[in-house]
Design an enzyme around this catalytic site. Structure first.
Site: not given
Length: 138
Positions: A3, A5, A114
Site C-alpha cells: 500500500d 498512503d 494499513n
C-alpha cells in the site's frame, strides 16, 4: 504488494514542516501541491525486499497522484508493477484491492496494508501494518 498512503508515505494538502516531497498535481483544472513525508526506512526496505520478492504498489489513490509519487519514492524501480484506484472494486463507498488482479497465484501473494477494508476480499493474504503519519522514530 505494498500500500502507499499511511503505509509507505503520508500526504497532506496542508503545508507541513520539512516535507520529503512536494508534488504538484492537477485537480479539477488547478495545480495543487501535495506535501509528502516518507516513512523512515522505506528506501532501504524496498532495496532489500526487491532482492527476494516482486514488489508491487497497490493503492486506492488516483494514478495522477500515485504514479509521479512512486517515480520519486522509487527512482531505481524496485517496484516493478503498479495498481491504482481504477484497479480497485468499490464496495459500500470503500475501495477494495482485489489481489487476483495481479494475475499471480494467490499462494504467492502478500499485501502489506494499513486498512483491513482494502484487503477484505483476501484477508488471508494480508500482513496488516499500523498506519503511519509522521512518527520519524518509526
Amino acid at each position: 504488494m505494498l500500500d502507499l498512503d499511511e503505509t509507505l508515505v503520508h500526504s497532506s494538502f496542508k503545508p507541513i514542516d520539512n516535507p520529503d516531497i512536494v508534488l504538484p498535481v492537477e485537480i479539477e483544472g488547478s495545480i495543487c501541491k501535495i506535501f509528502i513525508l516518507i516513512r523512515p526506512g522505506v528506501t532501504q526496505f524496498l532495496r532489500k525486499m526487491q532482492k527476494y520478492f516482486e514488489l508491487v504498489i497497490y493503492t486506492a489513490s488516483l494514478s495522477k497522484y500515485a504514479d509521479p509519487l512512486v517515480n520519486q519514492l522509487d527512482p531505481d524501480n524496485f517496484c516493478a508493477y503498479r495498481l491504482f484506484r481504477e484497479h480497485c472494486t468499490l464496495v459500500n463507498n470503500a475501495f477494495v484491492k482485489d489481489l487476483t488482479r495481479l494475475g499471480r497465484k494467490m499462494k504467492d501473494v502478500i499485501i502489506v496494508d494499513n486498512s483491513p477494508v482494502a484487503y477484505m476480499f483476501q484477508p488471508e493474504n494480508a500482513l496488516p501494518i499500523l498506519s503511519w503519519y509522521d512518527n520519524m522514530e518509526d
